[in-house]
Every structure is written in structure tokens, then in C-alpha cells.
Scaffold this motif. Sequence first.
Motif, PDB file in Angstrom:
ATOM      1  N   PRO A 202       0.788  -1.078   0.547  1.00 15.94           N
ATOM      2  CA  PRO A 202       0.152   0.010   0.010  1.00 15.94           C
ATOM      3  C   PRO A 202       1.103   1.367   0.298  1.00 15.94           C
ATOM      4  N   ILE A 203       1.902   1.046   0.667  1.00 16.24           N
ATOM      5  CA  ILE A 203       3.080   2.857   0.825  1.00 16.24           C
ATOM      6  C   ILE A 203       3.346   2.679  -1.002  1.00 16.24           C
ATOM      7  N   HIS A 204       3.394   1.439  -1.587  1.00 14.90           N
ATOM      8  CA  HIS A 204       4.516   1.691  -2.848  1.00 14.90           C
ATOM      9  C   HIS A 204       3.311   2.639  -3.470  1.00 14.90           C
ATOM     10  N   GLN A 205       1.881   2.494  -3.497  1.00 15.80           N
ATOM     11  CA  GLN A 205       1.163   2.137  -4.257  1.00 15.80           C
ATOM     12  C   GLN A 205       0.506   3.869  -3.716  1.00 15.80           C
ATOM     13  N   LEU A 206       0.684   4.169  -2.747  1.00 12.97           N
ATOM     14  CA  LEU A 206       0.455   5.514  -1.991  1.00 12.97           C
ATOM     15  C   LEU A 206       1.539   6.458  -3.205  1.00 12.97           C
ATOM     16  N   THR A 207       2.689   5.572  -3.460  1.00 13.49           N
ATOM     17  CA  THR A 207       4.300   7.233  -3.691  1.00 13.49           C
ATOM     18  C   THR A 207       3.535   7.226  -4.955  1.00 13.49           C
ATOM     19  N   SER A 208       3.014   5.953  -6.116  1.00 17.51           N
ATOM     20  CA  SER A 208       2.646   5.569  -7.443  1.00 17.51           C
ATOM     21  C   SER A 208       1.683   6.879  -7.151  1.00 17.51           C
ATOM     22  N   LEU A 209       0.713   6.988  -6.617  1.00 16.01           N
ATOM     23  CA  LEU A 209      -0.928   7.648  -6.774  1.00 16.01           C
ATOM     24  C   LEU A 209      -0.255   9.292  -7.080  1.00 16.01           C
ATOM     25  N   VAL A 210       0.459   9.617  -5.591  1.00 17.86           N
ATOM     26  CA  VAL A 210       1.628  10.825  -5.808  1.00 17.86           C
ATOM     27  C   VAL A 210       1.313  11.458  -6.637  1.00 17.86           C
ATOM     28  N   LYS A 211       2.777  10.472  -7.736  1.00 15.80           N
ATOM     29  CA  LYS A 211       3.447  10.585  -8.879  1.00 15.80           C
ATOM     30  C   LYS A 211       2.502  11.080 -10.251  1.00 15.80           C
ATOM     31  N   PHE A 212       1.381   9.986 -10.558  1.00 19.40           N
ATOM     32  CA  PHE A 212       0.758   9.821 -10.739  1.00 19.40           C
ATOM     33  C   PHE A 212      -0.664  11.106 -11.001  1.00 19.40           C
ATOM     34  N   THR A 213      -0.722  11.726  -9.883  1.00 20.16           N
ATOM     35  CA  THR A 213      -1.895  12.518  -9.531  1.00 20.16           C
ATOM     36  C   THR A 213      -0.577  14.096  -9.703  1.00 20.16           C
ATOM     37  N   SER A 214       0.499  14.436  -9.658  1.00 23.27           N
ATOM     38  CA  SER A 214       0.800  15.931 -10.204  1.00 23.27           C
ATOM     39  C   SER A 214       1.821  15.577 -11.388  1.00 23.27           C
ATOM     40  N   GLU A 215       1.708  14.742 -12.296  1.00 23.65           N
ATOM     41  CA  GLU A 215       1.696  14.507 -13.664  1.00 23.65           C
ATOM     42  C   GLU A 215       0.614  15.201 -14.204  1.00 23.65           C
ATOM     43  N   ALA A 216      -0.911  14.240 -13.627  1.00 23.41           N
ATOM     44  CA  ALA A 216      -1.618  14.326 -13.993  1.00 23.41           C
ATOM     45  C   ALA A 216      -2.517  16.323 -14.247  1.00 23.41           C
ATOM     46  N   TYR A 217      -1.822  16.580 -12.676  1.00 23.79           N
ATOM     47  CA  TYR A 217      -2.255  17.895 -12.453  1.00 23.79           C
ATOM     48  C   TYR A 217      -1.771  18.994 -13.526  1.00 23.79           C
ATOM     49  N   VAL A 218       0.011  18.601 -13.626  1.00 18.90           N
ATOM     50  CA  VAL A 218       0.423  19.103 -14.918  1.00 18.90           C
ATOM     51  C   VAL A 218       0.231  19.117 -16.471  1.00 18.90           C
ATOM     52  N   GLY A 219      -0.175  18.546 -16.547  1.00 24.42           N
ATOM     53  CA  GLY A 219      -0.794  18.382 -18.178  1.00 24.42           C
ATOM     54  C   GLY A 219      -2.080  18.794 -18.426  1.00 24.42           C
ATOM     55  N   PHE A 220      -2.744  19.111 -17.242  1.00 25.20           N
ATOM     56  CA  PHE A 220      -4.443  19.317 -17.346  1.00 25.20           C
ATOM     57  C   PHE A 220      -3.821  20.983 -17.098  1.00 25.20           C
ATOM     58  N   ASP A 221      -3.271  21.648 -16.129  1.00 28.25           N
ATOM     59  CA  ASP A 221      -2.745  22.361 -15.975  1.00 28.25           C
ATOM     60  C   ASP A 221      -2.687  23.615 -17.908  1.00 28.25           C
ATOM     61  N   ARG A 222      -1.024  22.149 -18.275  1.00 28.14           N
ATOM     62  CA  ARG A 222      -1.228  22.727 -19.385  1.00 28.14           C
ATOM     63  C   ARG A 222      -1.942  23.070 -20.066  1.00 28.14           C
ATOM     64  N   LEU A 223      -2.961  21.510 -20.765  1.00 19.81           N
ATOM     65  CA  LEU A 223      -4.135  22.165 -21.637  1.00 19.81           C
ATOM     66  C   LEU A 223      -5.097  23.549 -21.224  1.00 19.81           C
TER      67      LEU A 223
END
Length: 128
Positions: free
Chosen positions: A9-30
Motif C-alpha cells: 500500500p505504501i508503494h501504491q500511495l507513492t505511485s498515486l502521488v506521482k501520477f496525480t501530480s503528472e496529471a495535474y501538470v498536464g491538465f494545467d498545460r491543456l
Amino acid sequence: GVSTQLLYPIHQLTSLVKFTSEAYVGFDRLVSFLGKADIPPTPHHVTHEFSPDDLRRGFVIKDGNFDWSKNGQVSGLGGGTLTNIDLSLSNGTILGVCGPVGAGKSSLIMAILGEMPPIDDHKKEENE
């Protein structure tokens, strides 16, 4: 024990934070891109209004010179230049353009479409 049960679960949480931040940056650019104003048409754009007579004609470019720069300022499109272009196309002609990377294939097509500004005494004539 408990530490090995929490590892996944800790590994999944770090992946979730990483992908959420990438999605936020991509959405902001869009959102930023879609919020920009449209590019106003310039005099060198083609109008694409055709009469039946226009469809029977081809066109000729004689000693055409084209450049992406605007008033001596290189635009963000790469600053490419086409010089001494001679091209004659009859109605119904299929044109294929091939060559190495950076040879000007896309620039030639953009010049034919009227999207790349002519320089000097460029002559584009219609065949009768």
C-alpha cells in the motif's frame, strides 16, 4: 509481519502521488493552451473559396521564395527558408513529397497551401 503488509500500500500511495501530480501538470498545460486566443488570419493565408472554374485549373509557382520569418524576425516555427521554387501542378495531379529530415518537405506543402509567407517577388499564377 505488519511491515511487509504495509509495503505494497505504501508503494501504491507513492505511485498515486506521482501520477496525480503528472496529471495535474498536464491538465494545467491543456487548460492554458485551450485558453489562448485564436491566431488572427494574415494576408498570406489562403481563403479556400472555390468556384467551378477554379476546380478545373492548376497552379504555377515561378521562382518562389518563402520564409517563416516575419519582418526579419524568426518566428517560433523554426526559421526555415525555401528559395527558387519552380512548381507546376495541373488539376487532378497527385503530388508526393519525400526527402530526408529537415529538407523542407513540410515547408513546401505549407508554401503551396499559402501558410508559409512568400518573400521577394514571388509569383503564384493559376493555369488557364
